[in-house]
Motif scaffolding. Structure first.
Motif, PDB file in Angstrom:
ATOM      1  N   ILE A   1      27.827  27.001  20.215  1.00 34.78           N
ATOM      2  CA  ILE A   1      28.178  27.313  19.106  1.00 34.78           C
ATOM      3  C   ILE A   1      27.919  28.167  19.578  1.00 34.78           C
ATOM      4  O   ILE A   1      29.127  29.304  18.863  1.00 34.78           O
ATOM      5  CB  ILE A   1      27.154  27.301  17.641  1.00 34.78           C
TER       6      ILE A   1
ATOM      7  N   LYS B   1      30.202  21.879   9.667  1.00 35.18           N
ATOM      8  CA  LYS B   1      30.667  22.170  10.437  1.00 35.18           C
ATOM      9  C   LYS B   1      32.545  21.469   9.897  1.00 35.18           C
ATOM     10  O   LYS B   1      32.589  20.111   9.101  1.00 35.18           O
ATOM     11  CB  LYS B   1      29.968  21.748  11.474  1.00 35.18           C
ATOM     12  N   GLU B   2      33.533  22.028  10.271  1.00 31.64           N
ATOM     13  CA  GLU B   2      34.651  22.381   9.591  1.00 31.64           C
ATOM     14  C   GLU B   2      34.760  19.774  10.691  1.00 31.64           C
ATOM     15  O   GLU B   2      34.909  20.126  11.294  1.00 31.64           O
ATOM     16  CB  GLU B   2      35.511  22.231  10.427  1.00 31.64           C
TER      17      GLU B   2
ATOM     18  N   ALA C   1      33.575  23.547  21.221  1.00 34.67           N
ATOM     19  CA  ALA C   1      32.788  22.640  20.402  1.00 34.67           C
ATOM     20  C   ALA C   1      32.708  21.181  21.178  1.00 34.67           C
ATOM     21  O   ALA C   1      34.178  20.768  21.750  1.00 34.67           O
ATOM     22  CB  ALA C   1      34.114  21.965  18.987  1.00 34.67           C
TER      23      ALA C   1
ATOM     24  N   ILE D   1      23.165  29.112  12.119  1.00 37.29           N
ATOM     25  CA  ILE D   1      23.972  27.820  11.910  1.00 37.29           C
ATOM     26  C   ILE D   1      23.930  27.659  10.307  1.00 37.29           C
ATOM     27  O   ILE D   1      22.166  26.391  10.070  1.00 37.29           O
ATOM     28  CB  ILE D   1      23.603  27.102  12.503  1.00 37.29           C
TER      29      ILE D   1
ATOM     30  N   TYR E   1      36.375  28.325  19.139  1.00 36.21           N
ATOM     31  CA  TYR E   1      34.779  27.169  18.974  1.00 36.21           C
ATOM     32  C   TYR E   1      36.166  25.567  19.259  1.00 36.21           C
ATOM     33  O   TYR E   1      35.694  25.010  20.476  1.00 36.21           O
ATOM     34  CB  TYR E   1      34.446  27.039  17.295  1.00 36.21           C
TER      35      TYR E   1
ATOM     36  N   GLY F   1      27.910  26.131   7.929  1.00 34.85           N
ATOM     37  CA  GLY F   1      29.955  25.812   8.388  1.00 34.85           C
ATOM     38  C   GLY F   1      30.054  27.042   9.324  1.00 34.85           C
ATOM     39  O   GLY F   1      29.451  28.300   9.414  1.00 34.85           O
ATOM     40  N   THR F   2      31.197  26.867  10.212  1.00 31.52           N
ATOM     41  CA  THR F   2      31.581  27.390  11.076  1.00 31.52           C
ATOM     42  C   THR F   2      32.096  29.269  10.834  1.00 31.52           C
ATOM     43  O   THR F   2      31.472  30.270  11.110  1.00 31.52           O
ATOM     44  CB  THR F   2      32.175  27.856  12.116  1.00 31.52           C
TER      45      THR F   2
ATOM     46  N   ALA G   1      33.820  18.739  13.787  1.00 28.88           N
ATOM     47  CA  ALA G   1      32.837  18.004  14.256  1.00 28.88           C
ATOM     48  C   ALA G   1      33.091  16.641  14.685  1.00 28.88           C
ATOM     49  O   ALA G   1      32.173  15.962  15.227  1.00 28.88           O
ATOM     50  CB  ALA G   1      31.879  17.341  12.154  1.00 28.88           C
TER      51      ALA G   1
ATOM     52  N   ASP H   1      24.188  19.573  13.554  1.00 26.74           N
ATOM     53  CA  ASP H   1      23.941  19.992  14.430  1.00 26.74           C
ATOM     54  C   ASP H   1      22.482  20.640  13.987  1.00 26.74           C
ATOM     55  O   ASP H   1      22.454  20.846  13.037  1.00 26.74           O
ATOM     56  CB  ASP H   1      24.550  21.738  13.725  1.00 26.74           C
TER      57      ASP H   1
ATOM     58  N   THR I   1      28.142  17.102   7.453  1.00 29.20           N
ATOM     59  CA  THR I   1      28.510  17.706   8.009  1.00 29.20           C
ATOM     60  C   THR I   1      28.847  19.800   7.754  1.00 29.20           C
ATOM     61  O   THR I   1      29.831  19.314   6.823  1.00 29.20           O
ATOM     62  CB  THR I   1      28.330  18.513   9.800  1.00 29.20           C
TER      63      THR I   1
END
Length: 237
Positions: free
Chosen positions: A21, A119-120, A89, A46, A85, A49-50, A124, A11, A117
């Motif tokens: 997001i 991000k989970e 996403a 951001i 999300y 992580g979400t 991702a 991201d 990342t």
């Protein structure tokens, strides 16, 4: 210098995902009884992580409404965020200019690529697939893939172990202080781009080793360095 492995943040580095997001975050805020926030506000949170993004955003909004009674507790809120999300996403990720071509060029030159990342992982992979980038990475490590996440160096070192890379021949590319700290902690080259989500802080302030003004510029640097190394090796032979 020859580069064999390069890891990329997702991201704000490879793709602009702020809109999707923000949409998930705003749907969650509304369910909490709070007003939607502009994308530019959400961008400030951001990177970690979400769920961490949502917690930071919620704290920011509650400072404006200190007496507000949330309609959801934290566990419910985060569960609703995951739901929203999962819907947004990959809805409309926008690769930055030259992203696909630059990654293709690096792969064609023999460089091994991984996406790293916070991000989970499940989100991702959805974003990478929607952006047409999935096939360009040998490995994707999300914020929930390992016991530690960025800025801990473990994810970078794990990737190097899996792909057979060495720290002195590797680089991590990102858009934030977290990415620069991660690279330096792992001992790899700390590279940055200036267009991402760094909480409003100029990327120069994070002191990366090098800032690239475009992804094609980065690819050109790596390819030229590797070609020069190969030529020098032939001369010595």
């Amino acid at each position: 210098m020859r580069y064999s492995v390069i890891t990329f943040d997702l991201d704000g580095t490879l793709v602009d995902t702020a809109a999707e997001i923000a949409e998930a975050a705003n749907r969650t805020l509304v369910e909490c009884g709070l007003p939607r926030q502009p994308v530019e506000v959400v961008k400030q949170f951001i990177g970690a992580g979400t769920r961490q993004m949502m917690q930071g955003l919620l704290a920011h909004v509650l400072r404006q409404f200190p007496n507000h009674q949330l309609k959801l507790n934290e566990t419910e809120m985060l569960n609703r965020l995951d739901h929203h999300y999962s819907c947004t996403a990959g809805m409309d990720p926008q690769p930055y200019p030259g992203c696909v071509e630059s990654l293709q060029r690096l792969r064609a030159s023999g460089v091994r690529l991984a996406c790293l990342t916070n991000k989970e992982h499940r989100f991702a992979t959805k974003v990478l697939h929607a952006a047409g980038l999935s096939s360009l990475f040998e490995l994707v490590i999300g914020g929930d893939s390992l016991p530690q996440r960025k800025p801990n160096p473990q994810p970078v070192l794990h990737i190097l172990h899996v792909l057979g890379g060495e720290v002195q021949r590797a680089a991590h590319v990102g858009d934030s202080r977290t990415d620069v700290q991660t690279a330096k902690a792992a001992g790899v080259a700390a590279w940055a781009v200036p267009w991402g989500y760094n909480a409003g802080e100029p990327i120069e302030a994070t002191q990366p080793e090098r800032i690239f003004m475009s992804l094609p510029e980065l690819a050109e640097h790596v390819v030229q360095a590797n070609q020069a190394h190969a030529s020098a090796t032939l001369v010595r032979a």
